[in-house]
Write a protein that holds these residues in place. Structure first.
Motif, PDB file in Angstrom:
ATOM      1  N   SER A  58       0.580  -1.204  -0.158  1.00 19.61           N
ATOM      2  CA  SER A  58      -0.083  -0.015   0.034  1.00 19.61           C
ATOM      3  C   SER A  58       0.941   1.383  -0.175  1.00 19.61           C
ATOM      4  CB  SER A  58      -0.991  -0.018   1.367  1.00 19.61           C
ATOM      5  OG  SER A  58      -0.251   0.356   2.517  1.00 19.61           O
ATOM      6  N   ASP A  59       0.002   2.498  -0.205  1.00 18.23           N
ATOM      7  CA  ASP A  59       0.782   3.744  -0.130  1.00 18.23           C
ATOM      8  C   ASP A  59       1.748   3.973   1.133  1.00 18.23           C
ATOM      9  OD1 ASP A  59       1.341   6.105  -1.560  1.00 18.23           O
ATOM     10  OD2 ASP A  59       0.078   7.145  -0.186  1.00 18.23           O
ATOM     11  N   PHE A  60       0.912   3.574   2.304  1.00 16.49           N
ATOM     12  CA  PHE A  60       1.849   3.856   3.680  1.00 16.49           C
ATOM     13  C   PHE A  60       2.932   2.761   3.592  1.00 16.49           C
ATOM     14  CE2 PHE A  60      -1.014   6.083   6.740  1.00 16.49           C
ATOM     15  CZ  PHE A  60      -1.348   7.191   5.892  1.00 16.49           C
ATOM     16  N   THR A  61       2.756   1.544   3.480  1.00 14.40           N
ATOM     17  CA  THR A  61       3.878   0.477   3.324  1.00 14.40           C
ATOM     18  C   THR A  61       4.916   0.705   2.600  1.00 14.40           C
ATOM     19  OG1 THR A  61       2.057  -1.227   3.901  1.00 14.40           O
ATOM     20  CG2 THR A  61       4.350  -2.019   3.056  1.00 14.40           C
ATOM     21  N   THR A  62       4.759   1.161   1.446  1.00 11.38           N
ATOM     22  CA  THR A  62       5.812   1.786   0.597  1.00 11.38           C
ATOM     23  C   THR A  62       6.731   3.155   0.919  1.00 11.38           C
ATOM     24  OG1 THR A  62       4.596   2.505  -1.194  1.00 11.38           O
ATOM     25  CG2 THR A  62       4.935   0.040  -0.985  1.00 11.38           C
ATOM     26  N   ALA A  63       5.833   3.740   1.731  1.00  8.73           N
ATOM     27  CA  ALA A  63       6.124   5.223   1.980  1.00  8.73           C
ATOM     28  C   ALA A  63       6.214   5.863   0.657  1.00  8.73           C
ATOM     29  CB  ALA A  63       7.302   5.436   2.755  1.00  8.73           C
ATOM     30  N   SER A  64       4.997   5.524  -0.102  1.00 11.39           N
ATOM     31  CA  SER A  64       4.614   6.247  -1.237  1.00 11.39           C
ATOM     32  C   SER A  64       5.675   6.135  -2.482  1.00 11.39           C
ATOM     33  CB  SER A  64       4.303   7.808  -1.229  1.00 11.39           C
ATOM     34  OG  SER A  64       3.116   8.216  -0.446  1.00 11.39           O
ATOM     35  N   ARG A  65       6.266   4.628  -2.154  1.00 16.13           N
ATOM     36  CA  ARG A  65       7.384   4.069  -3.259  1.00 16.13           C
ATOM     37  C   ARG A  65       8.755   5.020  -3.148  1.00 16.13           C
ATOM     38  NH1 ARG A  65       4.860   1.991  -8.738  1.00 16.13           N
ATOM     39  NH2 ARG A  65       3.052   0.911  -7.722  1.00 16.13           N
ATOM     40  N   THR A  66       8.942   5.359  -1.851  1.00 16.19           N
ATOM     41  CA  THR A  66      10.327   5.951  -1.480  1.00 16.19           C
ATOM     42  C   THR A  66      10.976   5.050  -0.587  1.00 16.19           C
ATOM     43  OG1 THR A  66       9.465   7.192   0.337  1.00 16.19           O
ATOM     44  CG2 THR A  66       9.427   8.254  -2.092  1.00 16.19           C
ATOM     45  N   ALA A  67      10.307   3.984  -0.214  1.00 14.11           N
ATOM     46  CA  ALA A  67      11.013   3.130   1.217  1.00 14.11           C
ATOM     47  C   ALA A  67      12.232   2.373   0.518  1.00 14.11           C
ATOM     48  CB  ALA A  67       9.856   2.235   1.751  1.00 14.11           C
ATOM     49  N   PHE A  68      12.248   2.030  -0.578  1.00 13.79           N
ATOM     50  CA  PHE A  68      13.170   0.832  -0.929  1.00 13.79           C
ATOM     51  C   PHE A  68      14.193   1.703  -2.023  1.00 13.79           C
ATOM     52  CE2 PHE A  68       9.243  -1.042  -0.192  1.00 13.79           C
ATOM     53  CZ  PHE A  68       9.543  -1.881   0.829  1.00 13.79           C
ATOM     54  N   ASN A  69      15.162   2.225  -1.436  1.00 16.92           N
ATOM     55  CA  ASN A  69      16.019   2.992  -2.384  1.00 16.92           C
ATOM     56  C   ASN A  69      17.331   2.332  -2.936  1.00 16.92           C
ATOM     57  OD1 ASN A  69      14.785   5.482  -2.767  1.00 16.92           O
ATOM     58  ND2 ASN A  69      14.934   5.482  -0.333  1.00 16.92           N
ATOM     59  N   ASN A  70      17.614   1.272  -2.481  1.00 14.92           N
ATOM     60  CA  ASN A  70      18.930   0.551  -3.115  1.00 14.92           C
ATOM     61  C   ASN A  70      18.938   0.405  -4.689  1.00 14.92           C
ATOM     62  OD1 ASN A  70      20.714  -1.481  -4.140  1.00 14.92           O
ATOM     63  ND2 ASN A  70      21.023  -2.443  -2.113  1.00 14.92           N
ATOM     64  N   PRO A  71      19.498   0.985  -5.674  1.00 22.27           N
ATOM     65  CA  PRO A  71      19.588   0.933  -6.800  1.00 22.27           C
ATOM     66  C   PRO A  71      19.427  -0.402  -7.578  1.00 22.27           C
ATOM     67  CG  PRO A  71      21.752   1.610  -6.439  1.00 22.27           C
ATOM     68  CD  PRO A  71      20.943   1.564  -5.134  1.00 22.27           C
ATOM     69  N   ASP A  72      19.864  -1.495  -6.838  1.00 23.69           N
ATOM     70  CA  ASP A  72      19.677  -2.898  -7.336  1.00 23.69           C
ATOM     71  C   ASP A  72      18.643  -3.668  -6.752  1.00 23.69           C
ATOM     72  OD1 ASP A  72      21.757  -2.445  -9.301  1.00 23.69           O
ATOM     73  OD2 ASP A  72      23.213  -2.800  -7.488  1.00 23.69           O
TER      74      ASP A  72
END
Length: 377
Positions: A58-72
């Protein structure tokens, strides 16, 4: 638990997944995302592989798609719903979670995270727990309570098997990051659509499902006003629940969000309309404790930690629905998740606060990722 104990992989929990591990499990780093812990969000930022078990991202779980920032970063999504299994551009595994984890554990036989990674996980988790300890702490019992302290008192005074229920406002997010779940069925927070008014009705349902557990319903004044009348059902059907009614004379969630976006909490206090034509007059003389009593519930007003503790003891010993009424300061927030939620800000404004909020918004937008499916994946 078996899978992560053997591999050492840390676990961040969504609202729906909270309780899958007890809060003090060595691999548990607590809530993840916009309402998450600094521990889970720090590890999510660095992770090269995310195994999503039953999550809808969800939007909260992914922090609006900013939570996972490893480029790979890559995703492996285990889900019985195919529409959720392909999210984040992940490898889709449409299957039962338990069966998949057992098969994956067998395939990964011998795999362990490094000692350094285990140590980092433990260090981050311990740091967050110290943060929770700090906001739970009450230095002066003569002073009024804030919402963090109310959550802490309810958490520590409840039994491990007791159930907490909540749905809307600022409280679900605060519970997600602060509540220390000790039993897999001890946390029931409906946050999918932030359904104001669900709390009392949902709490009655939880109590009917598990009559041998006490159910603590955490509800703010705004959500209480939506459907407090279900207290009548609890009284009529003799379904005993414990309602903790947090009265802060306004909308704490929207007030805080408004302020963070540079909008000065406009219209988020329960006030008369003043001479200016705005809602800036005196506080409304609303007495929700009296309202609850009029609906047939036992009511206890608690203004200090000692009074609150005594009220919980009385409520747990009683066989009747009891409402514990406590007033709090809506401007004392829970600890920062060091995360983000995408709520657009006015790009053009004469307010300096809004201009600053837009700059912050623009910076977060730069790291937002669409996670399109890689070719050949």
């Amino acid at each position: 638990a078996s899978f992560v104990e053997s591999t050492g992989i840390p676990v961040g929990q969504s609202q729906a997944g909270k309780g899958s591990l007890p809060y003090d499990h060595p691999q548990s780093v607590g809530a993840i995302g916009s309402t998450g812990t600094t521990a889970a969000n720090a590890l999510a930022t660095e992770a090269d592989v995310i195994i999503g078990i039953g999550t809808r991202y969800s939007d909260f779980t992914t922090a609006s798609r900013t939570a996972f920032n490893n480029p790979d970063v890559r995703f492996v999504n285990i889900n019985v719903a195919s529409i959720d299994s392909v999210k984040q551009g992940g490898v889709s595994v449409v299957a039962d979670a338990r069966e998949t984890l057992e098969a994956l554990a067998e395939a990964l036989d011998g795999y362990r995270v490094s000692d350094e990674y285990r140590s980092r996980t433990a260090e981050l988790a311990a740091h967050w727990e110290s943060t929770v300890d700090a906001v739970y702490k009450i230095d002066d019992d003569s002073l009024g309570l804030n919402q963090n302290q109310v959550i802490g008192l309810a958490n520590t005074l409840s039994d491990p098997r007791d159930v907490v229920v909540c749905a809307a406002g600022s409280m679900p997010g605060d519970l997600h990051k602060l509540w220390r779940t000790r039993d897999s069925k001890g946390y029931h927070v409906e946050y999918g659509f932030s359904c104001m008014g669900y709390e009392v009705a949902g709490g009655i349902g939880a109590k009917m499902a598990c009559p041998d557990r006490d159910v603590f319903i955490m509800v703010g004044d705004g959500s209480y006003l939506m459907m407090a009348t279900e207290l009548v059902t609890a009284v009529q059907e003799n379904v005993k629940v414990i309602v903790i009614l947090v009265q802060n004379h306004g909308f704490a969630s929207i007030g805080s969000l408004s302020e963070s976006l540079g909008s000065q909490r406009f219209g988020t206090d329960y006030r008369y309309r003043g001479d200016s034509g705005r809602l800036d007059g005196d506080i409304l003389p609303v007495d929700l404790a009296a309202n609850a009593a009029s609906l047939g519930a036992d009511v206890i007003r608690a203004n200090t930690a000692a009074e609150f503790a005594d009220a919980v003891k009385v409520a747990k010993a009683s066989d009747r629905t009891t409402v514990i009424h406590v007033e709090t300061d809506p401007r004392i927030a829970a600890p920062d998740s060091e995360s983000w939620w995408d709520v657009p800000v006015s790009q053009a404004s004469t307010l300096e606060s809004t201009q600053n909020a837009y700059e912050t918004y623009a910076q977060w937008k730069k790291i937002q990722r669409p996670f399109l499916r890689p070719s050949g994946n």
